[in-house]
Design an enzyme around this catalytic site. Structure first.
Site, PDB file in Angstrom:
ATOM      1  N   CYS A 153      39.792  43.074  49.095  1.00 15.74           N
ATOM      2  CA  CYS A 153      39.030  44.207  49.193  1.00 15.74           C
ATOM      3  C   CYS A 153      39.496  45.393  49.353  1.00 15.74           C
ATOM      4  O   CYS A 153      39.793  46.413  48.627  1.00 15.74           O
ATOM      5  CB  CYS A 153      38.030  44.357  49.093  1.00 15.74           C
ATOM      6  SG  CYS A 153      37.365  41.887  49.324  1.00 15.74           S
ATOM      7  N   CYS A 171      39.101  39.096  42.326  1.00 14.25           N
ATOM      8  CA  CYS A 171      37.563  39.261  42.014  1.00 14.25           C
ATOM      9  C   CYS A 171      37.123  39.723  41.188  1.00 14.25           C
ATOM     10  O   CYS A 171      35.647  39.654  40.643  1.00 14.25           O
ATOM     11  CB  CYS A 171      36.752  39.659  43.606  1.00 14.25           C
ATOM     12  SG  CYS A 171      37.459  41.093  43.150  1.00 14.25           S
TER      13      CYS A 171
HETATM   14 FE1  FES Z   1      35.919  42.552  44.906  1.00 11.97          FE
HETATM   15 FE2  FES Z   1      35.615  42.727  47.607  1.00 11.97          FE
HETATM   16  S1  FES Z   1      34.725  40.967  46.553  1.00 11.97           S
HETATM   17  S2  FES Z   1      36.359  43.951  46.369  1.00 11.97           S
END
Ligand code: FES
Length: 122
Positions: free
Chosen positions: A102, A33
């Site tokens: 995450c 992400c």
């Molecule tokens: Fe990036 Fe959760 S979406 S740390």
């Protein structure tokens, strides 16, 4: 989507910030992400006496980092290295599958901070 205990920790996270004159600092990025996590540790005689985190990340990253930093306080560095993201997620009562990545940020940042501490010891 998140359970109540994840939401509670997300709303009231502990150990947010940065330790002054830290014994070790670890910064990691999440490949999936692009979010970032930094954990700083105060270590005395190989025992983690304080841990703080800063993140540019989502609710799951904040909740798992708050929980992980709470879990490692008082542990030796060797014991802290055994705290996996799975254990942290268990303590929080689970995360949605698409948010498990995450929780890896805190585990990796702790490992890096301990590596940093050890490299300074040499
Ligand atoms: Fe990036 Fe959760 S979406 S740390």
């Amino acid at each position: 989507m998140y359970n109540e205990s994840v939401m509670e920790v997300f709303r009231n996270p502990k150990n947010v910030g940065e330790i002054e004159n830290p014994s070790g600092v670890g910064t990691v990025g999440n490949a999936s992400c692009g979010d970032i996590m930094q954990i700083s540790l105060k270590i005395e005689n190989d025992i983690i006496v304080d841990a703080k985190f800063k993140t540019f990340g989502c609710a799951a990253a904040i909740a798992t980092s708050s929980t992980a930093t709470e879990m490692i306080k008082g542990l030796s560095v060797d014991e802290a290295l055994k705290i996996t993201n799975k254990k942290v997620v268990e303590v929080l009562g689970g995360l949605p599958a698409q948010k498990l990545h995450c929780s890896v940020l805190a585990e990796e940042a702790i490992q890096k901070a301990i590596e940093d501490y050890r490299s300074k010891q040499k």
